[in-house]
Scaffold this motif. Structure first.
Motif, mmCIF file in Angstrom:
data_model
loop_
_atom_site.group_PDB
_atom_site.id
_atom_site.type_symbol
_atom_site.label_atom_id
_atom_site.label_comp_id
_atom_site.label_asym_id
_atom_site.label_seq_id
_atom_site.Cartn_x
_atom_site.Cartn_y
_atom_site.Cartn_z
ATOM 1 N N ALA A 74 17.336 -30.128 14.174
ATOM 2 C CA ALA A 74 18.118 -29.940 12.881
ATOM 3 C C ALA A 74 17.710 -31.259 12.025
ATOM 4 O O ALA A 74 17.747 -31.136 10.888
ATOM 5 N N ARG A 75 17.880 -32.323 12.796
ATOM 6 C CA ARG A 75 17.417 -33.593 12.113
ATOM 7 C C ARG A 75 16.317 -33.517 11.285
ATOM 8 O O ARG A 75 16.114 -34.182 10.317
ATOM 9 N N LYS A 84 18.121 -28.979 19.945
ATOM 10 C CA LYS A 84 18.135 -28.211 18.905
ATOM 11 C C LYS A 84 18.980 -29.229 17.747
ATOM 12 O O LYS A 84 18.706 -29.240 16.639
ATOM 13 N N GLU A 85 19.757 -30.084 18.055
ATOM 14 C CA GLU A 85 20.211 -31.085 17.133
ATOM 15 C C GLU A 85 19.209 -32.089 16.651
ATOM 16 O O GLU A 85 19.082 -32.291 15.378
ATOM 17 N N ARG A 126 14.470 -31.085 10.358
ATOM 18 C CA ARG A 126 14.451 -30.012 9.065
ATOM 19 C C ARG A 126 15.299 -30.789 7.941
ATOM 20 O O ARG A 126 14.886 -30.601 6.967
ATOM 21 N N ARG A 127 16.659 -31.488 8.276
ATOM 22 C CA ARG A 127 17.421 -32.145 7.281
ATOM 23 C C ARG A 127 16.564 -33.415 6.759
ATOM 24 O O ARG A 127 16.634 -33.273 5.578
ATOM 25 N N MET A 155 12.604 -23.723 13.642
ATOM 26 C CA MET A 155 13.760 -23.233 13.942
ATOM 27 C C MET A 155 13.408 -22.298 15.271
ATOM 28 O O MET A 155 14.164 -21.738 15.780
#
Lengths: 244, 377
Positions: A82-83, A78-79, A85-86, A58
């Motif tokens: 996020a991926r 950023k995306e 993290r997901r 993050m």
């Protein structure tokens, strides 16, 4: 030696600019391994949360390298972060951050929903995860009707329902009493030992120490001890500890 | 099924007061646009009602005639010339004009006299609910609409009055032939219309041309245009379009209606945007949590847009129900509001676009969310 899930090398992070500049992390080397329950401890302002944010993709480090499940994170947008993290990381927050308008089961299912896992199968998995944290009977209850301990258990179920490789928890017992704190730590320890995940808990609560395989201490942005842990190492009074 | 609709609807219904305020805004906006556009359509229909009910393929008009009610006159002798054109079946003169109607009480009121050759049937009164159109051929016979009873001081067939000092008697009644100018239409036979309107015998307002069944309209049109010189020859569609254009845009009435509709759209957009933004702001920590969990921005956008769509659909349904009541209430008025299936479909699209566009502000706010904030709370 078990598989390395997160590997941080030479992580530095500077926050703010000019006169307000703070060197929050000053060269951190840390690995988190599958099946290992690690505590990250340190005084307030030592850099615990900043390190957690960096490890959780993050916050981008100012320098150093971070790999999650073998994937380097530098240069990822950023995306993309996020991926990562997901797909690989589950989070447990100090103040739960449950969705007040969704039931416990829906809160857990949300972690699957953002991964495009939907339908009956996802609903079943969410209920199974709630069952593992002992909340099967509260699946259709709204968070506002649950106790703090129950809400944190829902949050933990949400963190591991999608089977992430690592769970990062930020002060998960801070707002809980002894019984609830013990119960939460047991669930997190099980998540590491029985389900072969890396679990990192950021805390300054010494009562959680007996559950740890390893205790990492941080002070002024540097790791001062990355030893193998145990309450005796910190000379913790037995009465003060949560007992596993 | 995705949890997006569940999350969106719970976010929306969670704060009922704000939801009601949003709905009021949308309903107000959509009803305003619906009424303005319904008036526009109603007005558009009313201004061409005589053209719509005339049995003509071509209209020969005085040069520069802007609409059916235009008082300009042309030479009635053109009729013979036009009749001689190959493919023309008949040419019927029409005499129209404003006149004074004197009630039995002595009051006067303006009326619009429509005089056509009844034997030819080119522009006969329609929706006749009482009496017989054929009685119009009698001297002094008129047909009026029953919605103008009070204005004209008549109450039944047989009621009498005066037009330009000539005694007239109501021989039949119509229903729903109303003028957008609020001046009542009075149907008379062509042979008396000139007297009532003060038109010289060699003059006519328009010539209604009917073609033979096998005639090619464009060919005849060209031939008649070449024959009538400076006068104009229009097809019925062209004349309808010109009349609408004059009344709706030439007078500014249409612009005013559009301005009202635009105002409705702006008000609706602002209200929905404000409430969506405020709702999003209230749920920022939840969106940040989603982002921290690894949700894509697209997932969060879908939640917000779904909220906007729910607002749009619920607001539209309520607005349409209100609009339907308004339509019923104005059906017999001087200017009925007309709502067509196309208008409903267009309004639905407009409502959806308005609500989704309103979500942009909220989306821009969400884009700036830092997922790390969930660790700070």
């Amino acid at each position: 030696m078990s598989e390395i899930i997160i590997e941080a090398t030479g992580i530095k992070k500077t926050l703010g600019q000019g006169a307000g500049e703070v060197k929050a992390l000053r060269g951190i080397d840390l690995t988190l391994r599958r099946g290992e329950f690690t505590l990250l401890m340190g005084p307030s302002g030592s850099g615990k949360t900043t390190l957690l944010l960096v490890l959780g993709c993050m916050l981008a480090p100012s320098s150093g390298t971070l790999t999650v499940c073998g994937m380097p994170t530098s240069g990822v947008d950023k995306e993309g972060l996020a991926r990562i993290r997901r797909d690989h990381i589950g989070f447990v927050f100090q103040s739960y951050h449950l969705f007040p308008t969704l039931t416990a089961a829906q809160n857990v299912q949300l972690a699957l929903d953002i991964r495009h896992e939907r339908g009956r199968k996802a609903g079943k998995r969410a209920r199974e995860a709630l069952n593992l944290v002992g909340l099967a009977q509260k699946a259709d209850t709204l968070p506002g009707e649950l106790s703090g301990g129950e809400q944190q258990r829902v949050a933990i179920a949400r963190a591991f329902v999608a089977n992430p490789s690592v769970i990062l928890a930020d002060e998960p017992t801070a707002a809980l009493d002894g019984n609830n704190g013990r119960s939460i730590m047991r669930i997190l320890a099980d998540a590491a030992h029985q389900r072969e995940r890396a679990v990192l808990v950021v805390t300054h609560d010494p009562r959680v120490i007996p559950f740890a395989d390893r205790i990492v201490e941080i002070e002024d942005g540097l790791l001062v001890d990355t030893g193998s842990g145990g309450p005796e190492r910190l000379h913790l009074p037995k009465a003060a500890a949560f007992r596993p | 099924m995705s949890l997006v609709p569940t999350l969106a609807s719970r976010n929306l219904f969670h704060d009922r007061l704000r939801f009601v305020a949003t709905l009021i805004g949308i309903v107000f906006s959509v009803v305003l646009v619906m009424i303005q556009m319904g008036l526009f359509l109603g007005f558009g229909r009313m201004v061409t009602t005589m053209i719509d009910h005339a049995s003509a393929d071509l209209w020969v008009l005085p040069k520069g005639a802007k609409c059916f009610e235009d008082p300009s006159l042309l030479d009635a002798k053109l009729r013979d010339k036009v009749t001689s054109v190959d493919g023309v079946a008949s040419v019927v003169p029409l005499v129209i004009g404003f006149s004074d109607w004197r009630l039995e009480s002595g009051e006067t009121t303006p009326v619009f006299v429509v005089g056509a050759d009844l034997r030819d049937g080119s522009l006969r009164p329609w929706n006749v609910v009482e009496g017989d159109v054929r009685a119009l051929s009698q001297n002094g016979a008129v047909i009026v609409d029953r919605s103008y009873y009070d204005r004209l001081g008549v109450s039944k067939i047989g009621s009498t009055a005066e037009i330009r000092g000539r005694h007239v008697k109501v021989v039949a009644l119509t229903d729903g032939i109303r003028s957008f100018t609020t001046t009542p239409y009075v149907f008379v036979d062509l042979k008396y219309a000139r007297t009532y309107t003060g038109t010289f015998p060699d003059r006519a307002s328009d010539l209604l041309v009917r073609l033979k069944p096998d005639a090619d309209r464009d060919t005849v049109l060209k031939a008649v245009r070449a024959l009538v010189g400076e006068h104009e020859v229009l097809t019925t569609d062209e004349f309808r379009s010109r009349s609408r254009s004059f009344w709706l845009f030439g007078t500014g009435a249409g612009a005013a209606l559009f301005a009202g509709a635009l105002l409705g759209v702006i008000v609706g957009t602002v209200i929905v945007a404000q409430t969506l933004y405020s709702s999003t702001k209230d749920h920022l920590s939840e969106f940040a949590t989603l982002r921290a969990m690894g949700s894509s921005n697209g997932y969060i956008y879908r939640v917000i847009i779904y909220q906007a769509l729910l607002n749009a659909i619920i607001g539209f349904v309520i607005a349409t129900a209100i609009g339907t009541v308004v339509v019923e209430m104005t059906a017999k008025s001087a200017l009925p509001i007309v709502i067509t299936p196309w208008l409903i479909a267009a309004l639905f699209v407009l409502t959806v676009v308005m609500c989704v566009a309103s979500a942009i502000g909220a989306i821009v706010r969400v884009v700036r969310i830092d997922p790390a904030t969930v660790f700070m709370r």
